[in-house]
Design a protein around this motif. Structure first.
Motif: not given
Ligand code: PMP
Length: 290
Positions: A152-154, A50-52, A181-188, A242-245, A147-149, A203-209
């Motif tokens: 957005n990760y630069l 759904a997020r994709l 806000a958050e880490a590079s790709a993880q929520n805090l 927290t994050g998927t990986a 938005v996971k574009c 921040l991205l409201q992560g699914i793990t968050r």
């Molecule tokens: N913030 C960012 C910017 C991310 O890219 C991710 C990884 N998708 C997360 C947080 C954690 O989100 P999730 O738990 O959905 O993986």
């Protein structure tokens, strides 16, 4: 092995003139597969799909397959690669050649890959050493953080580059106003006065968050989402990402401030494990089977 536009192949040719390569117009999402007593299941795959779809919609891209077919493709790739667990990546991008920012052809290609990875290279017991980044998360008005574009990760890349040069594992990023806000790709998350706190805002409201918030509430813990400054984190009892990986990963240091691998991170990791082993009331809702 790559699932690409409906076919499974060993490699995908990509032109140097591909729009997606030149302007980063592509969206992605990931999902993690776990081996459970009833076979392999993805953790909240439907939410990731759904997020994709949301990310694609925001960028004006039409996914070439409906979510239900992408779901089937994910399970078929799992079977073909004979994988029991690992990390699914779904990339929807403009593979067509076109060197102008607004392309006349927005045909979207979809690639699914499956990998075994350890994203941080650190174990739960080791935790992560973080630094506060000098790079900020772009505000909603520059680019919505949800938005996971690829583009957005630069800022996250720059933040990680800075962190690694300083000898740290991860970067903790603030928003433009100086709130965490958050880490590079993880929520805090952090723990203060017995309460579990997580930033809200840019921040991205992560699914793990979301999962950790629900698991914590279920255990009776008090949880709060609010705007927080770095000093709130520095004065906290423990912190984790927290994050998927990453799943749940303790933060053991932020610059010169040290934290223990704390009991709440351990509790959340063990609750999360129960879910992925089908031992939790949420397992049925969150573990997606073919
Ligand atoms: N913030 C960012 C910017 C991310 O890219 C991710 C990884 N998708 C997360 C947080 C954690 O989100 P999730 O738990 O959905 O993986």
């Amino acid at each position: 092995m790559i699932w690409f536009n409906g076919r499974v192949t060993d490699s995908v040719p990509l032109s140097p003139f591909a729009h997606g390569l030149n302007y980063s117009l592509g969206v992605f999402d990931t999902a993690r597969a776990y081996l459970t007593p009833k076979g392999t299941a993805f953790f909240r795959l439907d939410d990731h799909l759904a997020r994709l779809a949301q990310s694609a919609k925001f960028m004006g891209l039409k996914l070439p397959y409906p979510e239900r077919e992408i779901r089937q493709a994910a399970f078929s790739l799992l079977e073909k690669t004979k994988s029991k667990q690992g990390y699914l990546r779904m990339n929807a991008f403009l593979a067509e050649e076109e060197l102008r920012i607004f392309p006349s052809n927005r045909t979207v290609s979809l690639a699914l890959t499956f990998q075994k990875i350890n994203y941080t290279g650190k174990s739960f017991g080791q935790g992560l050493r973080c630094t506060l980044s000098t790079w900020r998360k772009p505000s909603d008005r520059i680019f919505p953080p949800g938005v996971k574009c690829s583009a957005n990760y630069l800022p996250s890349y720059l933040a990680l580059d800075e962190a690694r040069k300083k000898g740290f594992d991860e970067a903790m990023m603030l928003d433009e106003r100086g709130y965490l806000a958050e880490a590079s790709a993880q929520n805090l998350f952090f723990v203060k006065g017995g309460r579990l706190v997580t930033p809200k805002g840019t921040l991205l409201q992560g699914i793990t968050r979301d999962s950790v918030l629900k698991l914590a509430e279920k255990t009776g813990m008090r949880v709060v989402q609010k705007k927080v400054k770095p000093r709130d984190l520095f004065l906290s009892e423990e912190a984790f990402l927290t994050g998927t990986a990453t799943e749940i990963m303790p933060v053991v240091q932020v610059d010169s401030i040290k934290f223990p691998v704390g009991p709440i991170a351990e509790k959340m990791q063990s609750e999360f494990r129960k879910v992925t082993r089908l031992e939790h009331p949420f397992s049925e809702k969150w573990m997606d089977f073919p």
